[in-house]
Write a protein that holds these residues in place. Structure first.
Motif, PDB file in Angstrom:
ATOM      1  N   PHE A 172     -24.299 -10.619  67.773  1.00 31.03           N
ATOM      2  CA  PHE A 172     -25.607 -10.055  67.467  1.00 31.03           C
ATOM      3  C   PHE A 172     -25.593  -9.226  66.186  1.00 31.03           C
ATOM      4  O   PHE A 172     -26.418  -9.441  65.295  1.00 31.03           O
ATOM      5  CB  PHE A 172     -26.095  -9.195  68.640  1.00 31.03           C
ATOM      6  CG  PHE A 172     -27.437  -8.575  68.394  1.00 31.03           C
ATOM      7  CD1 PHE A 172     -28.584  -9.339  68.435  1.00 31.03           C
ATOM      8  CD2 PHE A 172     -27.554  -7.227  68.092  1.00 31.03           C
ATOM      9  CE1 PHE A 172     -29.819  -8.785  68.195  1.00 31.03           C
ATOM     10  CE2 PHE A 172     -28.780  -6.658  67.849  1.00 31.03           C
ATOM     11  CZ  PHE A 172     -29.918  -7.437  67.903  1.00 31.03           C
ATOM     12  N   VAL A 173     -24.669  -8.292  66.068  1.00 32.07           N
ATOM     13  CA  VAL A 173     -24.636  -7.421  64.886  1.00 32.07           C
ATOM     14  C   VAL A 173     -24.341  -8.221  63.616  1.00 32.07           C
ATOM     15  O   VAL A 173     -25.035  -8.041  62.608  1.00 32.07           O
ATOM     16  CB  VAL A 173     -23.649  -6.254  65.087  1.00 32.07           C
ATOM     17  CG1 VAL A 173     -23.445  -5.481  63.805  1.00 32.07           C
ATOM     18  CG2 VAL A 173     -24.146  -5.343  66.195  1.00 32.07           C
ATOM     19  N   PRO A 174     -23.342  -9.114  63.606  1.00 37.00           N
ATOM     20  CA  PRO A 174     -23.162  -9.919  62.386  1.00 37.00           C
ATOM     21  C   PRO A 174     -24.380 -10.764  62.041  1.00 37.00           C
ATOM     22  O   PRO A 174     -24.683 -10.955  60.858  1.00 37.00           O
ATOM     23  CB  PRO A 174     -21.963 -10.817  62.723  1.00 37.00           C
ATOM     24  CG  PRO A 174     -21.223 -10.078  63.759  1.00 37.00           C
ATOM     25  CD  PRO A 174     -22.255  -9.348  64.559  1.00 37.00           C
ATOM     26  N   LEU A 221     -21.927 -22.000  79.600  1.00 39.91           N
ATOM     27  CA  LEU A 221     -22.775 -20.853  79.926  1.00 39.91           C
ATOM     28  C   LEU A 221     -21.949 -19.621  80.272  1.00 39.91           C
ATOM     29  O   LEU A 221     -22.431 -18.502  80.135  1.00 39.91           O
ATOM     30  CB  LEU A 221     -23.719 -21.201  81.078  1.00 39.91           C
ATOM     31  CG  LEU A 221     -24.793 -22.232  80.746  1.00 39.91           C
ATOM     32  CD1 LEU A 221     -25.632 -22.535  81.981  1.00 39.91           C
ATOM     33  CD2 LEU A 221     -25.671 -21.760  79.613  1.00 39.91           C
ATOM     34  N   GLY A 222     -20.710 -19.808  80.688  1.00 36.93           N
ATOM     35  CA  GLY A 222     -19.836 -18.678  80.972  1.00 36.93           C
ATOM     36  C   GLY A 222     -19.470 -17.900  79.718  1.00 36.93           C
ATOM     37  O   GLY A 222     -19.260 -16.693  79.763  1.00 36.93           O
ATOM     38  N   TYR A 223     -19.381 -18.594  78.577  1.00 43.25           N
ATOM     39  CA  TYR A 223     -19.035 -17.937  77.316  1.00 43.25           C
ATOM     40  C   TYR A 223     -20.251 -17.430  76.547  1.00 43.25           C
ATOM     41  O   TYR A 223     -20.104 -16.732  75.553  1.00 43.25           O
ATOM     42  CB  TYR A 223     -18.244 -18.898  76.420  1.00 43.25           C
ATOM     43  CG  TYR A 223     -16.850 -19.152  76.930  1.00 43.25           C
ATOM     44  CD1 TYR A 223     -15.883 -18.164  76.884  1.00 43.25           C
ATOM     45  CD2 TYR A 223     -16.492 -20.386  77.450  1.00 43.25           C
ATOM     46  CE1 TYR A 223     -14.606 -18.387  77.342  1.00 43.25           C
ATOM     47  CE2 TYR A 223     -15.219 -20.629  77.919  1.00 43.25           C
ATOM     48  CZ  TYR A 223     -14.278 -19.622  77.863  1.00 43.25           C
ATOM     49  OH  TYR A 223     -13.016 -19.841  78.315  1.00 43.25           O
ATOM     50  N   THR A 224     -21.428 -17.779  76.969  1.00 43.38           N
ATOM     51  CA  THR A 224     -22.646 -17.394  76.256  1.00 43.38           C
ATOM     52  C   THR A 224     -22.820 -15.886  76.131  1.00 43.38           C
ATOM     53  O   THR A 224     -23.145 -15.401  75.036  1.00 43.38           O
ATOM     54  CB  THR A 224     -23.872 -18.036  76.926  1.00 43.38           C
ATOM     55  OG1 THR A 224     -23.706 -19.456  76.917  1.00 43.38           O
ATOM     56  CG2 THR A 224     -25.147 -17.679  76.204  1.00 43.38           C
ATOM     57  N   PRO A 225     -22.612 -15.076  77.179  1.00 45.40           N
ATOM     58  CA  PRO A 225     -22.777 -13.622  77.008  1.00 45.40           C
ATOM     59  C   PRO A 225     -21.828 -13.030  75.971  1.00 45.40           C
ATOM     60  O   PRO A 225     -22.202 -12.129  75.230  1.00 45.40           O
ATOM     61  CB  PRO A 225     -22.475 -13.049  78.395  1.00 45.40           C
ATOM     62  CG  PRO A 225     -22.711 -14.168  79.339  1.00 45.40           C
ATOM     63  CD  PRO A 225     -22.376 -15.418  78.586  1.00 45.40           C
TER      64      PRO A 225
END
Length: 66
Positions: free
Chosen positions: A35-37, A24-28
């Motif tokens: 998002f853009v790709p 969950l730490g790497y999720t952001p």
């Protein structure tokens, strides 16, 4: 150092909680950089709306056709 629960193959709740917090730490970061790709991928996958010209990367380049 192995704990008793690790030798038996069962994971303790602390191990599971630590791994979950790590993921969950790497999720952001994954959302921020992905998002853009992902939106570009969906644009190519779904294709253009009916009645619009085909979309390609060549259409984005500012080169005049001869």
């Amino acid at each position: 150092m192995l704990s008793v629960s690790s030798r038996t193959g069962k994971k303790t709740t602390d191990d599971i909680q630590r791994r979950l917090q790590s993921v969950l730490g790497y999720t952001p970061y994954a959302i921020y950089f992905g998002f853009v790709p992902f939106v570009i991928y969906l644009g190519f996958k779904l294709g253009p709306d009916p009645g619009t010209p085909e979309f390609s990367l060549m259409n984005l380049l500012p080169i005049e056709e001869i």
